[in-house]
Every structure is written in structure tokens, then in C-alpha cells.
Design an enzyme around this catalytic site. Structure first.
Site, PDB file in Angstrom:
ATOM      1  N   ARG A   1      -8.817  -0.630   3.954  1.00 24.34           N
ATOM      2  CA  ARG A   1      -7.963   0.393   3.331  1.00 24.34           C
ATOM      3  C   ARG A   1      -6.582  -0.160   3.014  1.00 24.34           C
ATOM      4  NH1 ARG A   1      -7.044   5.586   6.371  1.00 24.34           N
ATOM      5  NH2 ARG A   1      -5.782   5.780   4.508  1.00 24.34           N
TER       6      ARG A   1
ATOM      7  N   ASP B   1       3.760   1.187  12.083  1.00 25.02           N
ATOM      8  CA  ASP B   1       2.564   0.515  11.559  1.00 25.02           C
ATOM      9  C   ASP B   1       2.374  -0.877  12.150  1.00 25.02           C
ATOM     10  OD1 ASP B   1       2.156   2.746  10.059  1.00 25.02           O
ATOM     11  OD2 ASP B   1       3.008   1.915   8.219  1.00 25.02           O
TER      12      ASP B   1
ATOM     13  N   ARG C   1      -4.799  10.218   3.511  1.00 21.89           N
ATOM     14  CA  ARG C   1      -3.765  11.230   3.742  1.00 21.89           C
ATOM     15  C   ARG C   1      -2.784  11.338   2.577  1.00 21.89           C
ATOM     16  NH1 ARG C   1      -1.092  14.363   7.521  1.00 21.89           N
ATOM     17  NH2 ARG C   1       1.143  14.341   7.204  1.00 21.89           N
TER      18      ARG C   1
ATOM     19  N   LYS D   1       0.839  -1.216   0.000  1.00 21.10           N
ATOM     20  CA  LYS D   1       0.000   0.000   0.000  1.00 21.10           C
ATOM     21  C   LYS D   1       0.867   1.258   0.000  1.00 21.10           C
ATOM     22  CE  LYS D   1      -1.831   1.664   4.047  1.00 21.10           C
ATOM     23  NZ  LYS D   1      -1.546   3.093   4.267  1.00 21.10           N
ATOM     24  N   ASN D   2       1.820   1.300   0.927  1.00 24.17           N
ATOM     25  CA  ASN D   2       2.574   2.550   1.082  1.00 24.17           C
ATOM     26  C   ASN D   2       3.591   2.775  -0.030  1.00 24.17           C
ATOM     27  OD1 ASN D   2       1.005   3.118   3.249  1.00 24.17           O
ATOM     28  ND2 ASN D   2       2.534   2.573   4.798  1.00 24.17           N
TER      29      ASN D   2
ATOM     30  N   ILE E   1       6.593   7.875  16.717  1.00 21.53           N
ATOM     31  CA  ILE E   1       6.319   8.528  15.429  1.00 21.53           C
ATOM     32  C   ILE E   1       5.048   9.375  15.511  1.00 21.53           C
ATOM     33  CG2 ILE E   1       5.926   8.176  12.947  1.00 21.53           C
ATOM     34  CD1 ILE E   1       8.713   7.297  13.829  1.00 21.53           C
TER      35      ILE E   1
ATOM     36  N   CYS F   1      -6.020   8.100   8.590  1.00 19.93           N
ATOM     37  CA  CYS F   1      -6.174   7.528   9.927  1.00 19.93           C
ATOM     38  C   CYS F   1      -5.926   8.591  10.988  1.00 19.93           C
ATOM     39  CB  CYS F   1      -5.195   6.367  10.124  1.00 19.93           C
ATOM     40  SG  CYS F   1      -5.692   4.859   9.300  1.00 19.93           S
TER      41      CYS F   1
ATOM     42  N   ARG G   1      -1.359  15.481  12.646  1.00 18.99           N
ATOM     43  CA  ARG G   1      -0.521  15.088  11.496  1.00 18.99           C
ATOM     44  C   ARG G   1      -0.335  16.289  10.573  1.00 18.99           C
ATOM     45  NH1 ARG G   1      -2.491   9.319   9.156  1.00 18.99           N
ATOM     46  NH2 ARG G   1      -0.430   9.300   8.213  1.00 18.99           N
ATOM     47  N   PRO G   2       0.523  17.218  10.969  1.00 18.60           N
ATOM     48  CA  PRO G   2       0.712  18.404  10.139  1.00 18.60           C
ATOM     49  C   PRO G   2       1.406  18.083   8.819  1.00 18.60           C
ATOM     50  CG  PRO G   2       2.256  18.432  11.984  1.00 18.60           C
ATOM     51  CD  PRO G   2       1.404  17.215  12.154  1.00 18.60           C
ATOM     52  N   ILE G   3       1.353  19.026   7.873  1.00 12.74           N
ATOM     53  CA  ILE G   3       2.067  18.848   6.608  1.00 12.74           C
ATOM     54  C   ILE G   3       3.037  20.011   6.394  1.00 12.74           C
ATOM     55  CG2 ILE G   3       0.409  17.357   5.409  1.00 12.74           C
ATOM     56  CD1 ILE G   3      -0.657  19.924   4.072  1.00 12.74           C
ATOM     57  N   ASP G   4       3.487  20.580   7.527  1.00 15.84           N
ATOM     58  CA  ASP G   4       4.366  21.752   7.450  1.00 15.84           C
ATOM     59  C   ASP G   4       5.652  21.478   6.670  1.00 15.84           C
ATOM     60  OD1 ASP G   4       4.749  20.038   9.707  1.00 15.84           O
ATOM     61  OD2 ASP G   4       6.196  21.458  10.519  1.00 15.84           O
TER      62      ASP G   4
HETATM   63  N1  EPU Z   1       5.072  15.158  10.305  1.00 19.65           N
HETATM   64  C1  EPU Z   1       5.090  16.498  10.601  1.00 19.65           C
HETATM   65  N2  EPU Z   1       5.079  17.378   9.560  1.00 19.65           N
HETATM   66  C2  EPU Z   1       5.051  16.976   8.259  1.00 19.65           C
HETATM   67  C3  EPU Z   1       5.038  15.602   7.972  1.00 19.65           C
HETATM   68  C4  EPU Z   1       5.048  14.707   9.026  1.00 19.65           C
HETATM   69  O1  EPU Z   1       5.117  16.901  11.763  1.00 19.65           O
HETATM   70  O2  EPU Z   1       5.054  17.844   7.370  1.00 19.65           O
HETATM   71  C5  EPU Z   1       5.080  14.194  11.421  1.00 19.65           C
HETATM   72  C6  EPU Z   1       3.799  13.359  11.447  1.00 19.65           C
HETATM   73  O3  EPU Z   1       2.767  14.044  12.110  1.00 19.65           O
HETATM   74  C7  EPU Z   1       4.254  12.134  12.175  1.00 19.65           C
HETATM   75  C8  EPU Z   1       5.687  11.966  11.705  1.00 19.65           C
HETATM   76  O4  EPU Z   1       6.093  13.242  11.202  1.00 19.65           O
HETATM   77  O5  EPU Z   1       4.208  12.344  13.540  1.00 19.65           O
HETATM   78  C9  EPU Z   1       5.892  10.924  10.626  1.00 19.65           C
HETATM   79  O6  EPU Z   1       5.082  11.198   9.510  1.00 19.65           O
HETATM   80  P1  EPU Z   1       5.469  10.757   8.028  1.00 19.65           P
HETATM   81  O7  EPU Z   1       5.366  11.961   7.174  1.00 19.65           O
HETATM   82  O8  EPU Z   1       6.748  10.011   8.061  1.00 19.65           O
HETATM   83  O9  EPU Z   1       4.308   9.744   7.718  1.00 19.65           O
HETATM   84  P2  EPU Z   1       3.315   9.747   6.479  1.00 19.65           P
HETATM   85  O10 EPU Z   1       4.043   9.985   5.232  1.00 19.65           O
HETATM   86  O11 EPU Z   1       2.147  10.580   6.808  1.00 19.65           O
HETATM   87  C10 EPU Z   1       3.647   7.195   6.029  1.00 19.65           C
HETATM   88  C11 EPU Z   1       2.750   5.998   5.913  1.00 19.65           C
HETATM   89  C12 EPU Z   1       2.162   5.685   7.276  1.00 19.65           C
HETATM   90  C13 EPU Z   1       3.322   5.382   8.222  1.00 19.65           C
HETATM   91  C14 EPU Z   1       4.281   6.586   8.276  1.00 19.65           C
HETATM   92  C15 EPU Z   1       5.516   6.342   9.110  1.00 19.65           C
HETATM   93  C16 EPU Z   1       1.942   6.139   3.665  1.00 19.65           C
HETATM   94  C17 EPU Z   1       0.814   6.357   2.742  1.00 19.65           C
HETATM   95  N3  EPU Z   1       1.692   6.273   4.966  1.00 19.65           N
HETATM   96  O12 EPU Z   1       2.827   8.251   6.519  1.00 19.65           O
HETATM   97  O13 EPU Z   1       1.377   4.515   7.110  1.00 19.65           O
HETATM   98  O14 EPU Z   1       2.830   5.143   9.513  1.00 19.65           O
HETATM   99  O15 EPU Z   1       4.719   6.898   6.935  1.00 19.65           O
HETATM  100  O16 EPU Z   1       6.196   5.229   8.679  1.00 19.65           O
HETATM  101  O17 EPU Z   1       3.040   5.844   3.235  1.00 19.65           O
HETATM  102  C18 EPU Z   1      -0.302   2.974   7.703  1.00 19.65           C
HETATM  103  O18 EPU Z   1       0.016   2.345   6.670  1.00 19.65           O
HETATM  104  O19 EPU Z   1      -1.050   2.517   8.593  1.00 19.65           O
HETATM  105  C19 EPU Z   1       0.249   4.325   7.880  1.00 19.65           C
HETATM  106  C20 EPU Z   1      -0.270   5.207   8.717  1.00 19.65           C
END
Ligand code: EPU
Length: 425
Positions: free
Chosen positions: A406, A312, A100, A22-23, A334, A124, A129-132
Site C-alpha cells: 500500500r 509512521d 482511509r 504516498k501521503n 497519535i 490501517c 479513527r473517528p472523522i468527527d
Molecule cells: N482524529 C480524530 N478525529 C478526526 C480526525 C482524526 O479523532 O476527525 C484522530 C485520529 O483518530 C488519530 C489522530 O487524530 O488518533 C491523528 O489523525 P490524522 O487525522 O492526523 O491522521 P490521518 O489524516 O488519518 C494521516 C496519514 C497517516 C499518518 C497520520 C498522522 C495519510 C493518507 N495518512 O492520517 O499515515 O499516520 O496522518 O501523521 O496522509 C501511514 O502512512 O502509515 C499512515 C497511517
């Protein structure tokens, strides 16, 4: 809304083949916009997040064809995306609030059109979960981004630059790679995420003519290409599904071979299972696990970015530790709030104490869980509750199956094939 019903107590035994990740496939779907051509994707998981991505691609103007496996099983599913007629850079809320990773279209639409209008992403609920980091990085690459109800992004063309991520975010690393593939000049990502799915994205992008090096390490260098072309790619196996199944078998004292996986990617998981008393062996793309009658506690299970233990699989492991011999400490490093499974496991008789910070749990192993009606509050929580049902006394019902769907393609069929008494209603 569906539910799973599980009658616990069966020792699982057999062989399971693991499908596409998936990821890995989600950022790849976003990347298909970039080439303005055909992308042939083999080994695609037919899960809900795949279907949402397909809806987004169609909304953008891509043609998407699904060719199901001839064998009537889930393997060999091929999805063909033709982005030659893509003409729309808007991703509305009806899609983004379901998933997301819709935020990854920001990088690819900016790369293709120099424009992206995207609603804020859902997904989820695992805490804030910011995107800053995504926004800051894309701005550094020359995009003007206005944030109101939507993210409105504009640029003439993305510019190469050096970006240091405060944290190795998987999504931010992927978004930068997508935005940089067609940029002017060189982009260097420092403190990049090292997850195997990033390596798969690099292979896919390079397959369409991108010039990316270093994925899998913390420095990724992308030299913008002038044009990208059609590509054919096979999606990597899902290491989180593999880890879920290994854990499922381990808690039942069973024995399993997982076929078609990349063992090196799940060493952080197999190492923990070995610490808990399982015998693990690897041959080629197969892992075999033989579990003891009862698992042992671990002194500490701490999630961290790859190659650390994956967040995960924290929830499925909490299930396993809740029936292990001894007391374990689990630290979720995380996400700020990834413990939706805890109150549900407690209702099944698990002895888990969540510390005040919400990130550390003390899990005291009990002899037996009891079947109950429990609710999946997110994808991995749902998987953890199914696992609990496999070892609980009596019947367990896991409601809100849509969360599980999902990310797991018909999990009930895989578990039935190795002897579990589970059905989907
Ligand atoms: N974060 C920030 N700012 C940002 C981006 C992330 O503060 O701009 C924080 C997040 O809030 C979190 C941490 O950084 O606390 C890690 O987030 P990351 O960006 O690494 O995760 P993601 O890209 O949102 C992917 C997977 C998740 C998996 C995480 C960590 C996908 C589609 N999703 O999420 O998968 O948990 O990496 O490995 O690739 C799942 O499959 O159940 C799942 C949630």
C-alpha cells in the site's frame, strides 16, 4: 497473498533514490476533481493506494492515464487526471474500506458538485479513527451532512468560516482546504496540521489557481477562487520511506546515501538516529548515514504531530531499539492502538513490554533477533518486520505483503540494491 523472505545478517551499503510520497499524492488525487480540467502529476509512487485512488477517480468519471518512466524504473512516473467529465459524487464502500484517505473526496466533491455521498473509510487498523473533525468542520462551512451507512453531504456552495481544530489532524486539515478552494469568502484553519504533505497540497492547489497561504504553519488561510484550471505538479519525496530506509541501514551497521529527498522534512528522524550513534550529513537533496556497529538506546521516543517524531516511523524505530544497546521508552501519542508489530517482534525474540494504556512501550535491547514467520498487520508494521528480518539470525518470512505494498513501491528491490537478501514471493 504475497510474502517477503529475508535472510538476515547483511550490512547494507549503497545509494537509494526516494520516490514520491504516498501521503502527499493521496490528497492531491482527491484535489484533481476540483479543477474540472487536466492535472499532470509527476513523481507518482505506483503503490496500491495510488491504484485505489485511480479507481475512485474513474468511478467519479475522470479519465486517468499512467505514463511510466522511460527508464523502466520507478522514477518519473506521471499520472494525468482529466476531471472535465466527472459527473458522479458517490464513493462506494468497495473503495472506502480499502483506504482511509478516500474520506478526502468528501471535501473535493463538495467543492466541485456541492454533493458527496461517501461510505465510511477503512484503512490501517490503528485503533479508533473517528472523522468527527472532518464532519464538524465541513458542517461549519455550510454542508448538511447526514450520517447513516454513508455520509450524505449537500450544500449550495461551501462558505468561508473560521475553524479551530481540537487536534491538528492531517486529514481534517486537507479536507477543509479541498472544500474551501472553491468556496465563497475566506476560510481560516487554526491549529492546522503542519505536515510537509499539507504544504505540497497547498502548492498543488495554488498551481490550479487556488488562493491558499500558511500551509506548514498552524494557521492556514484559504480565499475561495471562482474557478480553477489545469495544473502540472511534481509530488514531494516520501519522507516516511526515507526514514524507513535510514533505519534499515542503521540497524545493520551500514552506510547509505538517500538521494532526491528533502532533508529538512526528516530532521525529527535524523536527530533520533544521531542520538542512537549514527553519523548523518546532508548535501542538497541527499542525506548520508553511517551507522555504528550497534545502535544506542534513546531515553524517550515520543510520537507527535509534525515537526515532532512521526507516528509512521514508530514501528520501524521499535525494531531498531529492540536490538539497540540499552532500554528505551516509546510513547505513541497519535493513534490509540498502533502496536501490531509488538507481538510479532516478540516472537522474533524482542524484549518489549506494552504498558496497560497500549500507548507506552518499554523496549529492552537484545543482542540478536531470531528469524520467524511473522504477519504484517498494517503498513508500517510490515516495514518494521522486514527491518527485523534484516538483522535477525536465519530466515524471516513476513506474510500479508499487501499491507506493505500500500505504501512502498517494491521495497524488496530498493533493499536488494543496497545488499539485503530479501525476496518477494
Ligand atoms: N482524529 C480524530 N478525529 C478526526 C480526525 C482524526 O479523532 O476527525 C484522530 C485520529 O483518530 C488519530 C489522530 O487524530 O488518533 C491523528 O489523525 P490524522 O487525522 O492526523 O491522521 P490521518 O489524516 O488519518 C494521516 C496519514 C497517516 C499518518 C497520520 C498522522 C495519510 C493518507 N495518512 O492520517 O499515515 O499516520 O496522518 O501523521 O496522509 C501511514 O502512512 O502509515 C499512515 C497511517
Amino acid at each position: 497473498m504475497g510474502e517477503y523472505r529475508i535472510k538476515g545478517g547483511k550490512r547494507l551499503k549503497g545509494e537509494v533514490r526516494i520516490g514520491g510520497s504516498k501521503n502527499a499524492v493521496l490528497p492531491i488525487f482527491a484535489a484533481t476533481v476540483l479543477n474540472g480540467s487536466e492535472s499532470i502529476l509527476h513523481n507518482c509512487p505506483l503503490i496500491q493506494d495510488t491504484f485505489i485512488s485511480i479507481e475512485i477517480l474513474k468511478h467519479i468519471g475522470c479519465t486517468v492515464t499512467i505514463e511510466k518512466s522511460n527508464h523502466g524504473d520507478k522514477f518519473g512516473n506521471t499520472i494525468i487526471v482529466d476531471s472535465s467529465k466527472a459527473h458522479n459524487w458517490n464513493v462506494p464502500e468497495k473503495f472506502t474500506n480499502m483506504m482511509r484517505s478516500s474520506v478526502l473526496f468528501m471535501g473535493s466533491l463538495l467543492g466541485r458538485f456541492g454533493k458527496a455521498d461517501i461510505s465510511f473509510p477503512g484503512g490501517c487498523k490503528l485503533g479508533n479513527r473517528p472523522i468527527d473533525m472532518h464532519v464538524k468542520s465541513l458542517k461549519k462551512m455550510g454542508a448538511a451532512i447526514k450520517t447513516g451507512d454513508m455520509l450524505c453531504c449537500r450544500t449550495m456552495q461551501m462558505q468561508g468560516t473560521q475553524i479551530h481544530l481540537d487536534f491538528p489532524s492531517v486529514g481534517a486539515t486537507e479536507n477543509i482546504m479541498l472544500a474551501a478552494a472553491l468556496s465563497i469568502g475566506e476560510t481560516v484553519i487554526l491549529n492546522a496540521a503542519r505536515e510537509p504533505e499539507i504544504v505540497d497540497l497547498e502548492h498543488f492547489l495554488n498551481g490550479m489557481g487556488a488562493k491558499i497561504k500558511g500551509a506548514g504553519t498552524s494557521t492556514i488561510v484559504i480565499n475561495g477562487a471562482e474557478k480553477l484550471h489545469s495544473v502540472e505538479h511534481s509530488v514531494m519525496p516520501d519522507r516516511i520511506v526515507a526514514g524507513t530506509y535510514l533505519t534499515a541501514v542503521a540497524i545493520t551497521g551500514g552506510e547509505v546515501s538517500l538521494v532526491d529527498i528533502w532533508p529538512r522534512d526528516i530532521v525529527p528522524v535524523t536527530a533520533k538516529l544521531a542520538e542512537m550513534g549514527c553519523q548523518i550529513s546532508e548535501t542538497g537533496n541527499t542525506i548520508t548515514l553511517k551507522a555504528p556497529p550497534r545502535l544506542q538506546y534513546v531515553s524517550k521516543l515520543e510520537t507527535s504531530p509534525h515537526p515532532g517524531f512521526p507516528t509512521d516511523l514508530q514501528a520501524p524505530f521499535v525494531t531498531a531499539l529492540s536490538v539497540a544497546d540499552g532500554t528505551s521508552v516509546v510513547a505513541e501519542n497519535i493513534f490509540s492502538c498502533r502496536f501490531g508489530h509488538v507481538p510479532e517482534l516478540q516472537r522474533m525474540g524482542a524484549d518489549i513490554m506494552v504498558m496497560q494504556d497500549g500507548r507506552n512501550f518499554v523496549v529492552r535491547g537484545v543482542e540478536q533477533l531470531k528469524g520467524a514467520s511473522v504477519e504484517a498487520t498494517d503498513l508500517r508494521c510490515g516495514a518494521a518486520l522486514i527491518l527485523a528480518g534484516l538483522v535477525a539470525e536465519g530466515e524471516t518470512t513476513v506474510t500479508n505483503s499487501h499491507h506493505v505494498e500500500r505504501g512502498y513501491q517494491q521495497i524488496e528491490l530498493d533493499l536488494q540494491a543496497i545488499g539485503a537478501n530479501i525476496s518477494y514471493h
